[in-house]
Design an enzyme around this catalytic site. Sequence first.
Site, PDB file in Angstrom:
ATOM      1  N   HIS A 150      77.308  -0.430  37.261  1.00 22.56           N
ATOM      2  CA  HIS A 150      78.708  -0.838  37.489  1.00 22.56           C
ATOM      3  C   HIS A 150      79.662   0.354  37.328  1.00 22.56           C
ATOM      4  O   HIS A 150      80.065   0.664  36.203  1.00 22.56           O
ATOM      5  CB  HIS A 150      79.105  -1.905  36.456  1.00 22.56           C
ATOM      6  N   ARG A 176      65.330  -7.990  41.398  1.00 19.98           N
ATOM      7  CA  ARG A 176      66.419  -8.548  40.581  1.00 19.98           C
ATOM      8  C   ARG A 176      66.075  -8.502  39.087  1.00 19.98           C
ATOM      9  O   ARG A 176      64.933  -8.729  38.699  1.00 19.98           O
ATOM     10  CB  ARG A 176      66.675 -10.020  40.936  1.00 19.98           C
ATOM     11  N   GLU A 213      82.733   0.486  38.039  1.00 22.58           N
ATOM     12  CA  GLU A 213      84.130   0.042  37.809  1.00 22.58           C
ATOM     13  C   GLU A 213      84.413  -0.135  36.316  1.00 22.58           C
ATOM     14  O   GLU A 213      85.562  -0.315  35.926  1.00 22.58           O
ATOM     15  CB  GLU A 213      84.410  -1.261  38.576  1.00 22.58           C
ATOM     16  N   GLY A 238      77.694  -9.372  40.282  1.00 24.87           N
ATOM     17  CA  GLY A 238      77.845 -10.820  40.120  1.00 24.87           C
ATOM     18  C   GLY A 238      76.449 -11.411  40.134  1.00 24.87           C
ATOM     19  O   GLY A 238      75.562 -10.885  39.465  1.00 24.87           O
ATOM     20  N   GLU A 239      76.239 -12.430  40.937  1.00 22.21           N
ATOM     21  CA  GLU A 239      74.908 -13.016  41.083  1.00 22.21           C
ATOM     22  C   GLU A 239      74.559 -13.068  42.565  1.00 22.21           C
ATOM     23  O   GLU A 239      75.245 -13.749  43.339  1.00 22.21           O
ATOM     24  CB  GLU A 239      74.889 -14.448  40.517  1.00 22.21           C
ATOM     25  N   SER A 240      73.510 -12.352  42.929  1.00 20.62           N
ATOM     26  CA  SER A 240      73.165 -12.294  44.352  1.00 20.62           C
ATOM     27  C   SER A 240      72.766 -13.662  44.908  1.00 20.62           C
ATOM     28  O   SER A 240      72.975 -13.934  46.092  1.00 20.62           O
ATOM     29  CB  SER A 240      72.053 -11.269  44.568  1.00 20.62           C
ATOM     30  N   CYS A 285      75.365  -3.143  41.770  1.00 23.99           N
ATOM     31  CA  CYS A 285      74.558  -4.144  41.069  1.00 23.99           C
ATOM     32  C   CYS A 285      74.155  -5.284  42.023  1.00 23.99           C
ATOM     33  O   CYS A 285      73.363  -5.053  42.922  1.00 23.99           O
ATOM     34  CB  CYS A 285      75.303  -4.610  39.818  1.00 23.99           C
ATOM     35  N   ILE A 310      73.846  -3.837  33.720  1.00 24.16           N
ATOM     36  CA  ILE A 310      73.959  -5.200  33.197  1.00 24.16           C
ATOM     37  C   ILE A 310      73.092  -6.132  34.049  1.00 24.16           C
ATOM     38  O   ILE A 310      73.412  -6.393  35.210  1.00 24.16           O
ATOM     39  CB  ILE A 310      75.429  -5.679  33.227  1.00 24.16           C
ATOM     40  N   ARG A 311      71.993  -6.592  33.486  1.00 28.06           N
ATOM     41  CA  ARG A 311      71.013  -7.371  34.261  1.00 28.06           C
ATOM     42  C   ARG A 311      70.798  -6.718  35.629  1.00 28.06           C
ATOM     43  O   ARG A 311      70.842  -7.358  36.671  1.00 28.06           O
ATOM     44  CB  ARG A 311      71.467  -8.831  34.417  1.00 28.06           C
TER      45      ARG A 311
HETATM   46  N1  GLN Z   1      71.297 -10.011  37.965  1.00 25.34           N
HETATM   47  C1  GLN Z   1      72.271 -10.089  39.014  1.00 25.34           C
HETATM   48  C2  GLN Z   1      71.633 -10.506  40.332  1.00 25.34           C
HETATM   49  O1  GLN Z   1      70.474 -10.602  40.405  1.00 25.34           O
HETATM   50  C3  GLN Z   1      73.012  -8.775  39.170  1.00 25.34           C
HETATM   51  C4  GLN Z   1      73.759  -8.465  37.895  1.00 25.34           C
HETATM   52  C5  GLN Z   1      75.074  -7.777  38.093  1.00 25.34           C
HETATM   53  O2  GLN Z   1      75.610  -7.698  39.196  1.00 25.34           O
HETATM   54  N2  GLN Z   1      75.619  -7.328  36.992  1.00 25.34           N
HETATM   55  O3  GLN Z   1      72.289 -10.741  41.291  1.00 25.34           O
END
Ligand code: GLN
Length: 186
Positions: free
Chosen positions: A169, A105, A171, A47-49, A78, A133-134
């Site tokens: 990921h 990140r 999952e 998600g987004e930390s 992630c 993914i990112r």
């Molecule tokens: N870029 C996200 C973060 O910094 C992590 C990306 C992800 O969980 N797919 O939190």
Amino acid sequence: MRTIGVLALQGDFDKHKSALHYSGVKTLEIRTSEQLKKCDGLIIPGGESTTLTKLISLYDFYNSLVDFGLKYPIMGTCAGLIMLSSSVDDKRVKPLKLINATTSRNAYGKQIDSFIAPVEFEGIEDKVNAYFIRAPKIKKISPEIKVLAMHKNIPVAIANKNILAMSFHPELGNDNRIHKMFIEKF
Ligand code: GLN
């Protein structure tokens, strides 16, 4: 039967629930510390930390997550890896410091730079397809940390005692071998 919670404040929690379901455990979506008391294991999804940090503080959830991680298995993927780490290169993120690793990140690039790579994963027979993914990069780990998978000479899955964390990921892609291994070995 074991009950594994999936932190469901934000992010990609639904697919983790299916992967766990097929691994033969009961799953619960976790949004409060009361719900966490019913679990004996937890997944912190991607998600987004930064957002996860805000929500964890908003729901006053930080200490119960840390206490949980001192007793029970947690798998972080992630953004979940970032949250479990001991230090992050972004001051907006307040990591739980449950595994001695430094993370950076978005160090694998932007959304458009996402990629899938086959990686060998210790304890799993054939390679797994790792979805980045990112993704965060693991920059530094202390000597007690076990590396379970590498990609281009950089650790992408690490473990210490009851904590398992990876930059990709597991999952995604209908492969629940990592979830199964987490349940059986952690
Ligand atoms: N870029 C996200 C973060 O910094 C992590 C990306 C992800 O969980 N797919 O939190």
